[in-house]
Design a protein around this motif. Structure first.
Motif, PDB file in Angstrom:
ATOM      1  N   ASP A 184      48.072  53.365  49.902  1.00 45.90           N
ATOM      2  CA  ASP A 184      48.371  53.675  51.217  1.00 45.90           C
ATOM      3  C   ASP A 184      47.690  51.788  52.386  1.00 45.90           C
ATOM      4  OD1 ASP A 184      49.806  55.970  51.378  1.00 45.90           O
ATOM      5  OD2 ASP A 184      47.881  56.993  51.546  1.00 45.90           O
ATOM      6  N   TYR A 185      46.806  51.842  51.406  1.00 49.85           N
ATOM      7  CA  TYR A 185      45.894  50.787  51.406  1.00 49.85           C
ATOM      8  C   TYR A 185      46.227  49.263  52.255  1.00 49.85           C
ATOM      9  CZ  TYR A 185      41.649  47.709  51.843  1.00 49.85           C
ATOM     10  OH  TYR A 185      41.251  46.756  52.646  1.00 49.85           O
ATOM     11  N   ARG A 186      47.645  49.104  50.835  1.00 48.95           N
ATOM     12  CA  ARG A 186      47.709  47.771  50.760  1.00 48.95           C
ATOM     13  C   ARG A 186      48.563  47.652  52.055  1.00 48.95           C
ATOM     14  NH1 ARG A 186      45.491  44.680  46.960  1.00 48.95           N
ATOM     15  NH2 ARG A 186      43.767  45.422  45.865  1.00 48.95           N
ATOM     16  N   ASN A 187      49.748  48.640  51.526  1.00 47.14           N
ATOM     17  CA  ASN A 187      50.837  48.844  52.887  1.00 47.14           C
ATOM     18  C   ASN A 187      50.518  49.265  53.586  1.00 47.14           C
ATOM     19  OD1 ASN A 187      51.753  51.265  51.652  1.00 47.14           O
ATOM     20  ND2 ASN A 187      52.538  50.296  50.573  1.00 47.14           N
ATOM     21  N   GLY A 188      49.728  49.499  54.211  1.00 50.80           N
ATOM     22  CA  GLY A 188      49.431  50.331  55.586  1.00 50.80           C
ATOM     23  C   GLY A 188      50.999  51.332  55.748  1.00 50.80           C
ATOM     24  N   GLN A 189      51.448  52.130  55.060  1.00 53.59           N
ATOM     25  CA  GLN A 189      52.903  53.368  55.014  1.00 53.59           C
ATOM     26  C   GLN A 189      52.194  54.529  53.805  1.00 53.59           C
ATOM     27  OE1 GLN A 189      55.659  51.010  53.123  1.00 53.59           O
ATOM     28  NE2 GLN A 189      56.979  50.729  55.580  1.00 53.59           N
ATOM     29  N   TYR A 190      53.173  55.230  54.043  1.00 58.50           N
ATOM     30  CA  TYR A 190      52.865  56.790  53.891  1.00 58.50           C
ATOM     31  C   TYR A 190      53.637  56.727  52.698  1.00 58.50           C
ATOM     32  CZ  TYR A 190      50.864  61.395  53.040  1.00 58.50           C
ATOM     33  OH  TYR A 190      50.338  62.151  52.444  1.00 58.50           O
ATOM     34  N   ASN A 191      52.389  56.620  51.428  1.00 60.86           N
ATOM     35  CA  ASN A 191      53.020  56.876  49.829  1.00 60.86           C
ATOM     36  C   ASN A 191      53.016  58.496  49.246  1.00 60.86           C
ATOM     37  OD1 ASN A 191      53.528  53.903  49.026  1.00 60.86           O
ATOM     38  ND2 ASN A 191      51.870  53.810  50.509  1.00 60.86           N
ATOM     39  N   ASN A 204      43.667  57.286  33.153  1.00 65.97           N
ATOM     40  CA  ASN A 204      42.973  57.560  33.682  1.00 65.97           C
ATOM     41  C   ASN A 204      42.126  57.192  35.107  1.00 65.97           C
ATOM     42  OD1 ASN A 204      41.133  55.535  33.367  1.00 65.97           O
ATOM     43  ND2 ASN A 204      40.047  56.809  32.387  1.00 65.97           N
ATOM     44  N   ASN A 205      41.858  57.760  36.171  1.00 65.72           N
ATOM     45  CA  ASN A 205      41.014  57.075  37.340  1.00 65.72           C
ATOM     46  C   ASN A 205      40.941  55.769  37.070  1.00 65.72           C
ATOM     47  OD1 ASN A 205      40.851  57.482  40.601  1.00 65.72           O
ATOM     48  ND2 ASN A 205      39.186  56.708  39.726  1.00 65.72           N
ATOM     49  N   ALA A 206      40.182  55.664  36.145  1.00 70.79           N
ATOM     50  CA  ALA A 206      39.123  54.097  36.506  1.00 70.79           C
ATOM     51  C   ALA A 206      40.685  52.954  36.208  1.00 70.79           C
ATOM     52  CB  ALA A 206      38.789  54.212  34.744  1.00 70.79           C
ATOM     53  N   GLY A 207      41.772  53.724  35.270  1.00 72.66           N
ATOM     54  CA  GLY A 207      43.090  53.360  35.074  1.00 72.66           C
ATOM     55  C   GLY A 207      43.616  52.679  36.404  1.00 72.66           C
ATOM     56  N   ALA A 208      43.522  53.739  37.140  1.00 72.82           N
ATOM     57  CA  ALA A 208      44.756  54.272  38.188  1.00 72.82           C
ATOM     58  C   ALA A 208      44.632  52.975  38.929  1.00 72.82           C
ATOM     59  CB  ALA A 208      45.015  55.095  38.155  1.00 72.82           C
ATOM     60  N   SER A 209      43.099  52.481  38.430  1.00 71.76           N
ATOM     61  CA  SER A 209      42.492  52.304  39.441  1.00 71.76           C
ATOM     62  C   SER A 209      43.039  50.767  39.871  1.00 71.76           C
ATOM     63  CB  SER A 209      41.103  52.398  40.250  1.00 71.76           C
ATOM     64  OG  SER A 209      40.934  53.355  40.664  1.00 71.76           O
ATOM     65  N   LEU A 210      42.724  50.127  38.532  1.00 74.24           N
ATOM     66  CA  LEU A 210      43.034  48.534  37.619  1.00 74.24           C
ATOM     67  C   LEU A 210      45.099  48.369  38.150  1.00 74.24           C
ATOM     68  CD1 LEU A 210      41.940  46.233  36.360  1.00 74.24           C
ATOM     69  CD2 LEU A 210      42.546  47.313  34.557  1.00 74.24           C
ATOM     70  N   PHE A 211      45.607  49.701  37.995  1.00 76.33           N
ATOM     71  CA  PHE A 211      47.290  49.170  37.231  1.00 76.33           C
ATOM     72  C   PHE A 211      47.577  48.916  39.141  1.00 76.33           C
ATOM     73  CE2 PHE A 211      51.097  50.988  37.078  1.00 76.33           C
ATOM     74  CZ  PHE A 211      51.719  50.735  36.913  1.00 76.33           C
ATOM     75  N   THR A 212      47.102  50.480  39.812  1.00 72.70           N
ATOM     76  CA  THR A 212      47.699  50.279  40.990  1.00 72.70           C
ATOM     77  C   THR A 212      48.009  49.382  42.082  1.00 72.70           C
ATOM     78  OG1 THR A 212      47.388  52.853  41.260  1.00 72.70           O
ATOM     79  CG2 THR A 212      48.265  51.627  43.141  1.00 72.70           C
ATOM     80  N   PRO A 213      46.546  48.082  42.098  1.00 76.31           N
ATOM     81  CA  PRO A 213      47.027  47.163  42.747  1.00 76.31           C
ATOM     82  C   PRO A 213      47.520  45.907  41.713  1.00 76.31           C
ATOM     83  CG  PRO A 213      44.453  47.710  42.260  1.00 76.31           C
ATOM     84  CD  PRO A 213      45.052  49.458  41.581  1.00 76.31           C
ATOM     85  N   PHE A 214      47.135  45.849  40.644  1.00 72.64           N
ATOM     86  CA  PHE A 214      48.239  45.197  40.319  1.00 72.64           C
ATOM     87  C   PHE A 214      49.649  45.632  40.159  1.00 72.64           C
ATOM     88  CE2 PHE A 214      51.151  43.682  36.148  1.00 72.64           C
ATOM     89  CZ  PHE A 214      50.479  42.403  36.449  1.00 72.64           C
ATOM     90  N   PHE A 215      50.271  46.773  40.091  1.00 73.70           N
ATOM     91  CA  PHE A 215      51.797  47.063  40.287  1.00 73.70           C
ATOM     92  C   PHE A 215      52.072  46.624  42.133  1.00 73.70           C
ATOM     93  CE2 PHE A 215      54.328  50.020  42.415  1.00 73.70           C
ATOM     94  CZ  PHE A 215      55.450  50.528  41.541  1.00 73.70           C
ATOM     95  N   TYR A 216      51.259  46.905  42.196  1.00 70.62           N
ATOM     96  CA  TYR A 216      51.850  46.519  43.716  1.00 70.62           C
ATOM     97  C   TYR A 216      52.147  44.732  44.370  1.00 70.62           C
ATOM     98  CZ  TYR A 216      51.516  45.622  49.541  1.00 70.62           C
ATOM     99  OH  TYR A 216      51.399  45.452  50.180  1.00 70.62           O
ATOM    100  N   GLU A 217      50.835  44.234  43.813  1.00 74.02           N
ATOM    101  CA  GLU A 217      51.274  42.754  44.132  1.00 74.02           C
ATOM    102  C   GLU A 217      52.843  42.272  42.647  1.00 74.02           C
ATOM    103  OE1 GLU A 217      49.913  40.527  45.918  1.00 74.02           O
ATOM    104  OE2 GLU A 217      48.151  42.447  46.465  1.00 74.02           O
ATOM    105  N   THR A 218      52.730  43.227  42.245  1.00 70.57           N
ATOM    106  CA  THR A 218      53.825  42.793  41.522  1.00 70.57           C
ATOM    107  C   THR A 218      54.947  43.664  41.551  1.00 70.57           C
ATOM    108  OG1 THR A 218      52.646  42.677  39.042  1.00 70.57           O
ATOM    109  CG2 THR A 218      54.688  42.782  38.939  1.00 70.57           C
ATOM    110  N   VAL A 219      55.860  44.053  42.448  1.00 67.52           N
ATOM    111  CA  VAL A 219      56.678  44.712  42.859  1.00 67.52           C
ATOM    112  C   VAL A 219      56.984  43.898  44.822  1.00 67.52           C
ATOM    113  CG1 VAL A 219      56.727  46.918  41.203  1.00 67.52           C
ATOM    114  CG2 VAL A 219      55.805  46.800  43.962  1.00 67.52           C
ATOM    115  N   THR A 220      55.929  43.947  44.863  1.00 70.79           N
ATOM    116  CA  THR A 220      56.254  42.809  46.162  1.00 70.79           C
ATOM    117  C   THR A 220      56.264  41.274  46.378  1.00 70.79           C
ATOM    118  OG1 THR A 220      53.571  42.994  46.161  1.00 70.79           O
ATOM    119  CG2 THR A 220      55.027  44.508  47.201  1.00 70.79           C
TER     120      THR A 220
END
Length: 458
Positions: A82-89, A337-353
């Protein structure tokens, strides 16, 4: 005369009305009895119940949909997106979600929301045909009904829900699929089970739609809004023991799974919904135990190319771009876990966009290439059950050139060296033996340098 005629009509209709009222009353009574039986007997999956509770709360405002198995709800944090793309996920995902389930969940979400993009996660264990249970018996995924009916149990009535239910199994299974408490017929006279089940449903966390699992020193799990499973649990070396449940061969995608995957893609096209395919990262211990993982990668990649879709397998990411293969980022061998998701989520977003072409340099072409080009590493043990024995296999990223020392410390017994440094990477122990296995790995050409030492509980 007019009143007399109408009176006669009313008198003639009265028996029909009485019968209709009796039928309606009977149906309402059966429904009420069914609800009471469900409450008493059905052991509710908290993740499925909470998923649909939060989904219907958010219905109408979802922009981007992330759909698939628990590898979605553990690995992607919608609030960060949400924070990165300004939409509701929203993560419309459930444990072991099969592709027919993903298809009908897509239809549910597309009918309720104006979606901007759909992301489908393709965990191989939910679609491969060479899957086994804990006794190494083949499992037919299309007959694994409970992976589906735990979703339909909580969906609101609709034609889509009915179609989903009818897709789960044939007429011989309709009773179990349509009437939840029937699945628990073996417990009809188990009053201790009934008391325990009702007690769980009277707890405050159940009634207020909350889930918190305290794991003591290991951490805790929570199910949060937008379909996110928050966990502080980690995956230390001592837990690096994994039951091998999948062996992938050429064209491992099952026919049933491929059928529903194609329907999913076609549905997105018909609704003009952009679609991206991806695989979440899992620990190398599980991937090495799987064997033949590249067979799955090739088949999904080929299917994606056929439809002109982008496909990202985050198991093939180069370590310098996503350094996630560390126990502190995993809850277990398959989930972040949450630490992994916090690392993966921004990388996922940058990659797919950014797109597949722009990020191609971040990925290996194959899992075999990744194992070959990464520094020597020891991942743990995986095993298979064989009558009274367990066959253990050492998981590493080298098929040759690595030597292992194996030391066994039984729970009730003296420590002994099962194998001094040797290239042999498998051994057997009695099935009921418990203790600690100490693995020491080194490369044969540099014996003075230890690659890794692990103490694994078995």
């Amino acid at each position: 005369m007019y009143l007399e005629k109408n009176s006669r009509k009313i008198l003639r209709c009265r028996p029909i009305l009485k019968r209709s009222c009796k039928i309606l009353a009977a149906l309402l009574a059966v429904h009420a009895i069914g609800l009471c039986m469900d409450y008493a007997y059905v052991d509710v999956s908290p993740t499925h119940r909470l998923l649909w509770h939060y989904y219907y709360e958010d219905r109408g405002k979802i922009d981007n949909l992330y759909i698939g198995s628990s590898h979605v709800y553990s690995d992607l944090n919608p609030a960060q997106l949400d924070y990165r793309n300004g939409q509701y996920n929203f993560n419309l995902s459930s444990p072991n979600q099969l592709l027919n389930g993903s298809y009908y969940l897509l239809r549910e979400a597309a009918a309720d929301n104006t979606l901007s993009h759909v992301y489908l996660e393709l965990y191989y264990d939910c679609s491969a045909k060479d899957t086994f249970n804990e006794n190494q018996d083949p499992v037919c995924l299309s007959e694994n009904f409970n992976r589906n009916w735990q979703n339909t149990d909580f969906m609101e009535p609709s034609l889509n829900k009915l179609a989903y239910m009818l897709s789960i199994g044939g007429p011989e299974s309709y009773g179990d699929i349509l009437i939840p408490f029937i699945r628990y017929r073996s417990k009809l006279d188990d009053w201790e089970y009934v008391r325990s089940n009702i007690a769980k449903k009277r707890e405050d966390t159940y009634r207020t739609y909350r889930y918190h699992l305290d794991l003591g020193e290991r951490g805790y799990d929570e199910y949060l809004e937008q379909g996110y499973y928050f966990s502080t649990m980690e995956f230390p070396d001592e837990n690096h023991l994994f039951l091998q449940t999948v062996i992938l061969k050429e064209h491992p995608l099952g026919e049933t799974s491929e059928y529903w995957l194609r329907k999913f893609i076609t549905c997105c096209r018909e609704k003009n919904l952009p679609l991206t395919l991806f695989v979440s990262p899992i620990h190398d211990l599980q991937l090495v135990s799987t064997q033949g993982y590249d067979c799955y990668v090739r088949q999904i990649r080929s299917l994606a190319e056929e439809y002109g879709l982008e496909f990202y397998d985050f198991n093939l990411v180069r370590e310098e771009y996503l350094p996630i293969q560390d126990g502190r980022y995993f809850r277990d061998a398959g989930h972040l876990n949450n630490a992994g998701a916090s690392l993966f989520t921004p990388f996922f977003y940058e990659t797919v966009t950014s797109g597949a072409l722009e990020t191609k340099h971040c990925f290996y072409e194959s899992y075999e290439e990744k194992l070959r080009e990464t520094p020597p590493a020891l991942y743990g043990l995986y095993y298979r059950e064989q009558e009274n024995l367990r066959s253990y296999y050492i998981a590493s990223n080298r098929q040759s050139g690595m030597e292992y020392r194996i030391i066994i410390t039984p729970q009730d017994g003296e420590q002994y060296c099962l194998q001094d440094f040797d290239t042999n990477a498998q051994f057997r122990l009695p099935k009921d033996l418990r203790g600690v296995c100490t693995l020491v790995a080194r490369m044969a050409d540099t014996p003075e340098q230890v690659v890794h030492t692990m103490e694994i509980q078995f």
